[in-house]
Write a protein that holds these residues in place. Structure first.
Motif, mmCIF file in Angstrom:
data_model
loop_
_atom_site.group_PDB
_atom_site.id
_atom_site.type_symbol
_atom_site.label_atom_id
_atom_site.label_comp_id
_atom_site.label_asym_id
_atom_site.label_seq_id
_atom_site.Cartn_x
_atom_site.Cartn_y
_atom_site.Cartn_z
ATOM 1 N N ILE A 258 -2.672 -7.461 7.546
ATOM 2 C CA ILE A 258 -3.010 -7.854 8.909
ATOM 3 C C ILE A 258 -4.334 -7.221 9.324
ATOM 4 C CG2 ILE A 258 -2.235 -7.845 11.309
ATOM 5 C CD1 ILE A 258 0.622 -7.411 10.206
ATOM 6 N N THR A 259 -4.499 -5.941 9.002
ATOM 7 C CA THR A 259 -5.721 -5.229 9.380
ATOM 8 C C THR A 259 -6.952 -5.908 8.799
ATOM 9 O OG1 THR A 259 -4.491 -3.147 9.486
ATOM 10 C CG2 THR A 259 -6.886 -2.998 9.319
ATOM 11 N N ARG A 260 -6.898 -6.246 7.511
ATOM 12 C CA ARG A 260 -8.047 -6.879 6.862
ATOM 13 C C ARG A 260 -8.330 -8.248 7.444
ATOM 14 N NH1 ARG A 260 -8.433 -10.709 3.054
ATOM 15 N NH2 ARG A 260 -6.188 -10.676 2.644
ATOM 16 N N GLU A 261 -7.304 -9.082 7.561
ATOM 17 C CA GLU A 261 -7.507 -10.451 8.017
ATOM 18 C C GLU A 261 -7.924 -10.496 9.482
ATOM 19 O OE1 GLU A 261 -4.312 -12.590 4.946
ATOM 20 O OE2 GLU A 261 -3.799 -12.335 7.055
ATOM 21 N N HIS A 262 -7.328 -9.662 10.297
ATOM 22 C CA HIS A 262 -7.682 -9.653 11.717
ATOM 23 C C HIS A 262 -9.103 -9.136 11.918
ATOM 24 C CE1 HIS A 262 -7.445 -9.164 16.020
ATOM 25 N NE2 HIS A 262 -7.608 -7.864 15.923
#
Length: 651
Positions: free
Chosen positions: A455-459
């Motif tokens: 989630i951190t990377r994609e967001h």
């Protein structure tokens, strides 16, 4: 020695030049059998050169618990990274490479002083993040998706809805061919090798044609062949007028030669900024001669670690902490030699690529390529696909509920019809509450933390908003949990021979569902707050007070007045009351007694004994629904905080 670039305009002019065709990469697929060439683009508004520079950057972290003190990780460093260059940030462990990368990428924004410039203008972070992407050291990918599925879903999220499905598929195929992953398109990402995962991470971000790409240790964990392939891809990306910046710890001499620009960091300061070929002459100026056949990067690290004496202060003074530009290599204008192509095909390729890019103008304006509802729909589809393949979240959960329902139904078979089995019936209901609570809680607690890095990377790379992801997670997983709960509740209700009245069965099942959803929400909250290890340890501990004050072990009227308020916040108390009332409430007639004496022939007498005479089913429903929404909202803000906080952990 090459001359330093004299002015911002001169630098932009120089760096706007492209590199030879030998370094060319094909990224966009044409409708016919050819590939689009990014080097054909010259007028597109998003295809401008982007140079990144920084002045007097300092960064500190707080240490200590009671007595807070600051530790400086970067000390007023300066530097510039140009488009069409493959730049490397090198240095020993703990030098500040990843910290500098996080700051330049916009991943770290707190405890920071100094200025960052884009094309000699102070950086607008929101605009900058639309032009850039950050590929971190660990390749956090959805393990249960195939390569093609991951790329297709990413294209739906990152590309405009004005593109047709066919155009998106062509774009996906072109990029996978370019990074040599087309033959592995049906392989799940968890089965890819380290080099293939790295290339897929790059391919996912290439969908939006970012002008600036940051890579943190792109060769980490790769063998020499995979490392070379990875750096060659980055070299080709840089040749298409991109700004490519990466950290690299100890490259081989062959890999080091592929880089255009070297930025050396030690002790939070810049020790050298210039071309790779100028590194050894730079060191020789202070009488540090690299032995013949010795890897220059190894020799550099030895110098920085003090193996050849204390030279860091000398190097810092010589580089002026990154201000000395005399060792940079000036890029000359080199004619571009393209592969043989007919004038008509070239003209058509340019026209179609420009048409494609014009429909991607949102990349230069809006935060996301598609609307929030569209994001939610795509993410729900992805989550359902993942859940359907995740044995823990689906198959094991359904199988567990089914088998335990058969076991409990057989163990307590027929107890709901006789007043003599009233206590056993209550034990069955309390066990059902505990079973539904623990299974719902543990499933999400042990699986959700692994999603946080993804989630951190994609967001951060602007795939979707956090709100969209959270709504999709809620919409996709709740139906599975409801189905599993209804499966358990229906089987046990019928096997235990509770009253065959439709409204009682509905009330019983509704209470089972509410209990499981609230417990699942608690699990999601714990999963957002803690990692798997801590969640498994502290999660059940957090549930212990709700269990003690559920009304089964001790009733509220028998408890000390100072602790009675705890019953009012126990969701298991309301769930237990609601389940008991669904079976014994609503003026249920006296139960038959097949023993000599049955103390609880009258259901209302039992309710009075359990201190439930004033309880109502509607109050239980309201409390559980309110608690469900309250925990879900709190979890969203905790998740948002955790994602921001995770940026400060990578130091």
């Amino acid at each position: 020695m090459d001359e330093v670039r004299s002015s911002p305009s001169a630098r932009l002019k120089n760096t706007a030049q492209k590199r030879p065709d030998s370094l060319h990469i094909d990224l966009l697929l044409a409708p016919e059998n050819g590939l689009f060439h990014l080097n054909d683009l010259s007028e597109n508004e998003c295809d401008n050169s982007v140079n990144v520079s920084f002045q007097n950057i300092s960064y500190y972290v707080n240490e200590g618990f009671f007595k807070r003190r600051k530790k400086m990780l970067l000390n007023g460093i300066n530097g510039e990274f140009y488009s069409s260059e493959l730049s490397a940030i090198v240095g020993p462990s703990g030098a500040g490479k990843s910290t500098l990368m996080d700051i330049l990428a916009g991943y770290t924004t707190d405890n920071l002083t100094g200025e960052i410039y884009v094309n000699d203008n102070i950086r607008d972070l929101s605009l900058f993040r639309k032009q850039a992407c950050y590929i971190m050291q660990d390749d956090h990918l959805q393990p249960l998706l195939t390569v093609y599925e991951a790329m297709t879903i990413a294209s739906d999220l990152k590309l405009s809805n004005t593109l047709s499905r066919q155009e998106k598929n062509e774009q996906v195929k072109a990029i996978l061919v370019s990074v040599d992953l087309w033959t592995q398109r049906k392989v799940k990402t968890q089965e890819l090798s380290g080099g293939q995962k790295k290339r897929l991470s790059i391919a996912l971000e290439l969908l939006t044609n970012p002008q600036i790409m940051f890579f943190d240790e792109p060769t980490s964990g790769l063998d020499s062949v995979s490392s070379m392939q990875c750096i060659q891809i980055l070299k080709k990306l840089a040749s298409s007028n991109r700004t490519i910046i990466c950290t690299i710890h100890q490259p081989s001499a062959t890999i080091l030669d592929l880089f255009d620009h070297l930025y050396v960091v030690a002790d939070g300061s810049c020790m050298y900024q210039g071309s790779v070929k100028a590194l050894l002459p730079y060191l020789e100026d202070i009488h540090l001669v690299c032995p013949t056949f010795h890897n220059p990067s190894d020799f550099l690290l030895e110098v920085l670690n003090g193996d050849h004496g204390s030279y860091n202060e000398v190097l810092l003074k010589k580089s002026q902490n990154g201000l000395n530009q005399n060792w940079r290599k000036q890029i000359k204008a080199i004619p571009i030699v393209q592969e043989p192509r007919t004038p008509s095909s070239i003209s058509k390729s340019i026209k179609e690529v420009k048409s494609y890019m014009k429909r991607q103008t949102r990349f230069c304006s809006n935060s996301y390529s598609i609307s929030i509802p569209s994001q939610v729909a795509i993410l729900v589809k992805r989550t359902i696909l993942i859940i359907s393949r995740d044995k823990t979240l689906t198959l094991n959960r359904l199988l567990t509920h089914f088998l335990i329902a058969l076991f409990i139904g057989t163990l307590y078979f027929g107890i709901g019809t006789d007043a003599g089995d009233m206590l056993n019936n209550i034990k069955f209901m309390f066990f059902s509450i505990m079973f539904l609570m623990l299974t719902s809680f543990n499933c999400i607690t042990t699986t959700f933390p692994s999603e946080l890095p993804i989630i951190t990377r994609e967001h951060f790379n602007k795939w979707y908003s956090l709100k969209s992801y959270y709504l999709a997670l809620t919409f996709a997983d709740i139906p599975v949990q409801i189905f599993a709960t209804l499966l358990y509740g229906s089987i046990t209700y019928l096997f235990t021979k509770q009253p065959i009245e439709s409204f009682r069965l509905i009330l019983f099942l509704c209470m089972c569902v509410l209990i499981s959803l609230v417990a699942q929400s608690f699990g999601l909250f714990i999963g957002a707050c803690m990692d798997v290890k801590n969640g498994v340890i502290f999660g059940p501990f957090c549930m212990l007070p709700f269990t003690i004050f559920s009304g089964f072990f001790v009733q509220m009227n028998a408890c000390h007045p100072s602790m009675q308020w705890l019953f009012h916040i126990s969701f298991l108390k309301y769930g237990f009351e609601g389940m008991v009332l669904s079976v014994l409430g609503y003026n249920r007639p006296n139960l038959p007694c097949n023993k000599e004496y049955c103390h609880f022939v009258r259901p209302d007498k039992f309710l009075s004994t359990m201190d439930m005479q004033e309880s109502t089913y509607s109050a239980a429903v309201k409390f559980l629904l309110g608690l469900f929404f309250f925990i879900r909202i709190c979890t969203y803000f905790v998740l948002k905080f955790q994602i921001r906080k995770s940026r400060g952990r990578r130091k």
